[in-house]
Design a protein around this motif. Structure first.
Motif, short mmCIF file in Angstrom:
data_model
loop_
_atom_site.label_atom_id
_atom_site.label_comp_id
_atom_site.label_asym_id
_atom_site.label_seq_id
_atom_site.Cartn_x
_atom_site.Cartn_y
_atom_site.Cartn_z
N TRP A 67 0.72 -1.75 -0.03
CA TRP A 67 0.17 0.55 0.05
C TRP A 67 0.76 0.83 -0.10
O TRP A 67 2.07 1.24 0.26
N TYR A 68 0.61 2.20 -0.45
CA TYR A 68 0.62 3.63 -0.78
C TYR A 68 -0.31 4.98 -0.52
O TYR A 68 -1.20 4.28 -1.05
N PRO A 69 0.11 5.53 -0.11
CA PRO A 69 -0.65 6.90 -0.29
C PRO A 69 -0.94 7.53 -1.86
O PRO A 69 0.98 7.50 -2.49
N SER A 128 -0.49 -2.25 5.13
CA SER A 128 -2.18 -1.59 5.63
C SER A 128 -1.72 0.18 5.14
O SER A 128 -0.79 -0.15 5.49
N PRO A 129 -3.03 0.65 4.77
CA PRO A 129 -2.63 1.81 5.35
C PRO A 129 -2.97 2.26 6.64
O PRO A 129 -2.46 2.88 6.96
N GLU A 164 -6.26 9.65 -0.24
CA GLU A 164 -6.69 8.83 -0.64
C GLU A 164 -4.92 7.24 -0.85
O GLU A 164 -4.35 8.22 -0.72
N PHE A 165 -5.46 6.28 -0.86
CA PHE A 165 -5.12 4.88 -0.85
C PHE A 165 -4.33 4.54 -2.34
O PHE A 165 -5.72 4.10 -3.00
N SER A 171 -3.47 -0.02 -4.09
CA SER A 171 -2.18 -0.97 -3.63
C SER A 171 -1.84 -1.73 -4.91
O SER A 171 -2.49 -1.37 -5.90
N TYR A 194 -9.58 6.86 1.93
CA TYR A 194 -9.63 5.82 3.17
C TYR A 194 -9.82 7.48 4.54
O TYR A 194 -8.87 8.92 4.08
N PHE A 239 -7.46 4.10 9.79
CA PHE A 239 -8.45 4.48 8.77
C PHE A 239 -9.67 3.67 7.81
O PHE A 239 -8.67 2.68 7.97
#
Length: 174
Positions: A6-8, A22-23, A68-69, A71, A155, A166
Motif C-alpha cells: 500500500w501507498y498514499p 495496510s493504510p 487516497e491510497f 495498492s 480512506y 483508516f
C-alpha cells in the motif's frame, strides 16, 4: 501468489518510497496528534534509512481527513527470451491478471501487457526510449516483473475504539 503493498496515492511515482502492509501502517502517533508517514527511529542499521523517508514524506494527519491510497499486488517474475523479430520463448507462465510489467527492473520498460512488450521490440521502439533490451543482440533472456495496481481509493482517518484507523469511504459518499 501475491504480496499486497500500500501507498498514499500522492507518493506513487516512477520510484516509490517503501510500501506498507495496510493504510493504517502509515499512521504515526506523535505528541499532540498524528502524522502520515514513517517512524524516524530504529536500530543503527535502519535509523538513517527511516529518518530519510520520514523527512521526505511525513506530514500532519487530522481526524476526519480523507487520504487516497493505492495498492499493488506483486505477482512475481517470469523469464522470457525475446527476439528482435518479435518471436519469444516463455520460461514460465504469465499471471492471469496484471496491469504492469517491467523488464530487468528498468522502469523505462514499463508496459501494460506482454503483447505491448513484444510489439514494441518488433517495432524497435525501445531504442527511442533509451532502453537496452535488444540494442546490441538479436535475442536476450530477460526477467519480467508483474504487478496489478488498484485504482485509488479514499480512506477516512478516524479514531475507532480509542485507536487511530483508516476506514474505506463507501462509494455512495465519494
Amino acid at each position: 501468489m501475491s504480496d499486497r503493498e500500500w501507498y498514499p496515492v500522492d507518493w506513487v511515482d516512477e520510484t516509490c518510497p517503501p510500501a506498507k502492509a495496510s493504510p493504517a501502517d502509515f499512521i504515526i502517533q506523535i505528541d499532540g496528534g498524528f502524522q502520515l508517514g514513517y517512524v524516524a527511529a530504529g536500530d543503527a542499521a535502519t535509523e538513517n534509512f527511516s529518518a530519510h523517508y520520514a523527512d521526505l514524506y511525513n506530514r500532519p494527519l487530522s481526524i476526519g481527513e480523507v487520504v487516497e491510497f493505492i495498492s499493488c499486488d506483486r505477482l512475481g517474475d517470469v523469464d522470457v527470451t525475446l527476439r528482435r523479430d518479435g518471436t519469444y520463448e516463455l520460461h514460465g507462465m504469465l499471471p492471469r491478471v496484471y496491469n504492469a510489467l517491467i523488464v530487468d527492473g528498468d522502469i523505462d520498460t514499463l508496459c501494460d501487457s506482454f503483447e505491448e512488450l513484444t510489439r514494441r521490440i518488433q517495432c524497435r521502439e525501445w531504442d527511442e526510449l533509451g532502453t537496452l533490451i535488444l540494442t546490441d543482440v538479436e535475442e536476450r533472456r530477460v526477467t519480467m516483473t508483474f504487478a496489478n495496481w488498484s485504482d485509488p481509493a479514499p480512506y477516512l482517518f478516524e479514531v475507532v475504539d480509542g485507536k487511530p484507523a483508516f476506514t474505506p469511504v463507501p462509494a455512495a459518499k465519494q
